[in-house]
Design a protein around this motif. Structure first.
Motif, PDB file in Angstrom:
ATOM      1  N   ALA A  14      36.738  59.481  39.325  1.00 41.92           N
ATOM      2  CA  ALA A  14      35.589  58.581  39.198  1.00 41.92           C
ATOM      3  C   ALA A  14      34.731  59.006  38.007  1.00 41.92           C
ATOM      4  N   GLY A  15      34.302  58.018  37.241  1.00 41.37           N
ATOM      5  CA  GLY A  15      33.533  58.271  36.038  1.00 41.37           C
ATOM      6  C   GLY A  15      34.381  58.375  34.790  1.00 41.37           C
ATOM      7  N   GLY A  16      35.681  58.439  34.959  1.00 39.27           N
ATOM      8  CA  GLY A  16      36.590  58.551  33.840  1.00 39.27           C
ATOM      9  C   GLY A  16      36.909  57.209  33.196  1.00 39.27           C
ATOM     10  N   ALA A  49      38.828  40.088  33.601  1.00 38.88           N
ATOM     11  CA  ALA A  49      38.311  39.759  32.272  1.00 38.88           C
ATOM     12  C   ALA A  49      39.253  38.782  31.596  1.00 38.88           C
ATOM     13  N   LEU A  50      38.717  38.032  30.627  1.00 44.91           N
ATOM     14  CA  LEU A  50      39.555  37.138  29.846  1.00 44.91           C
ATOM     15  C   LEU A  50      39.084  37.135  28.396  1.00 44.91           C
ATOM     16  N   VAL A  64      32.596  44.321  36.836  1.00 44.54           N
ATOM     17  CA  VAL A  64      33.043  45.190  35.737  1.00 44.54           C
ATOM     18  C   VAL A  64      32.191  45.044  34.483  1.00 44.54           C
ATOM     19  N   LYS A  65      31.262  44.115  34.478  1.00 42.92           N
ATOM     20  CA  LYS A  65      30.409  43.912  33.306  1.00 42.92           C
ATOM     21  C   LYS A  65      29.688  45.194  32.932  1.00 42.92           C
ATOM     22  N   GLY A  66      29.705  45.498  31.641  1.00 42.99           N
ATOM     23  CA  GLY A  66      29.048  46.702  31.158  1.00 42.99           C
ATOM     24  C   GLY A  66      29.924  47.934  31.227  1.00 42.99           C
ATOM     25  N   ARG A  67      31.051  47.839  31.919  1.00 39.20           N
ATOM     26  CA  ARG A  67      31.958  48.999  32.042  1.00 39.20           C
ATOM     27  C   ARG A  67      33.307  48.752  31.383  1.00 39.20           C
ATOM     28  N   PHE A  68      33.785  47.494  31.447  1.00 42.29           N
ATOM     29  CA  PHE A  68      35.084  47.151  30.896  1.00 42.29           C
ATOM     30  C   PHE A  68      34.896  46.307  29.635  1.00 42.29           C
ATOM     31  N   THR A  69      35.832  46.463  28.693  1.00 42.79           N
ATOM     32  CA  THR A  69      35.822  45.664  27.472  1.00 42.79           C
ATOM     33  C   THR A  69      37.228  45.170  27.182  1.00 42.79           C
ATOM     34  N   ILE A  70      37.359  43.863  27.005  1.00 44.46           N
ATOM     35  CA  ILE A  70      38.640  43.269  26.659  1.00 44.46           C
ATOM     36  C   ILE A  70      38.650  42.984  25.162  1.00 44.46           C
ATOM     37  N   SER A  71      39.798  43.204  24.541  1.00 40.33           N
ATOM     38  CA  SER A  71      39.942  42.931  23.116  1.00 40.33           C
ATOM     39  C   SER A  71      41.396  42.578  22.842  1.00 40.33           C
ATOM     40  N   TYR A  80      44.015  44.439  25.050  1.00 41.41           N
ATOM     41  CA  TYR A  80      43.600  45.717  25.632  1.00 41.41           C
ATOM     42  C   TYR A  80      42.498  45.507  26.671  1.00 41.41           C
ATOM     43  N   LEU A  81      42.433  46.436  27.598  1.00 37.79           N
ATOM     44  CA  LEU A  81      41.310  46.483  28.535  1.00 37.79           C
ATOM     45  C   LEU A  81      40.825  47.922  28.581  1.00 37.79           C
ATOM     46  N   GLN A  82      39.700  48.169  27.938  1.00 37.84           N
ATOM     47  CA  GLN A  82      39.077  49.485  27.968  1.00 37.84           C
ATOM     48  C   GLN A  82      38.215  49.576  29.214  1.00 37.84           C
ATOM     49  N   MET A  83      38.500  50.549  30.056  1.00 37.37           N
ATOM     50  CA  MET A  83      37.800  50.680  31.327  1.00 37.37           C
ATOM     51  C   MET A  83      37.055  52.019  31.334  1.00 37.37           C
TER      52      MET A  83
END
Length: 123
Positions: A14-16, A49-50, A64-71, A80-83
């Motif tokens: 957790a937190g990773g 995410a999309l 997941v808003k604010g924690r995950f980024t899709i690109s 990609y999905l940066q988590m």
């Protein structure tokens, strides 16, 4: 026809953080919107995410808003999905999916799916 292959899953505390990749075959992948979905044991598949075909539009589940980024990198046919700041409740099999046309968070509207990659977050 588009074939999708996810990778990057694993076990993390957790937190990773983890970064998932969705590699696509097919010359026209850049014309497809792509979504990430997840399914935990005993639960329905849910939207994560999309991203639009150009990358100009993104959307996220509230959880997941604010924690995950899709690109996406269309030159590499990869999404990609940066988590980050992962939580135990993020544990699930993560799937990428692709579709043409209108952007939507509805899994059933996506034409092509990968086989999934397991993400496990320990507390």
């Amino acid at each position: 026809q588009v074939q999708l292959v996810e990778s990057g899953g694993g076990l993390v505390q957790a937190g990773g953080s983890l970064r998932l990749s969705c590699a696509a075959s097919g010359r026209t992948f850049s014309s497809y919107a792509t979504g990430w979905f997840r399914q935990a044991p005993g639960k329905e598949r849910e939207f994560v995410a999309l991203i639009s075909w150009s990358g100009g539009i993104t959307d996220y589940a509230d959880s997941v808003k604010g924690r995950f980024t899709i690109s996406r990198d269309n030159a590499k046919n990869t999404v990609y999905l940066q988590m980050n700041s992962l939580k135990p409740e993020d544990t699930a099999v993560y799937y990428c999916a692709a579709k043409t046309g209108t952007l939507t968070v509805v899994p059933g509207a996506y034409f092509y799916w990968g086989q999934g990659t397991q993400v496990t977050v320990s507390s």
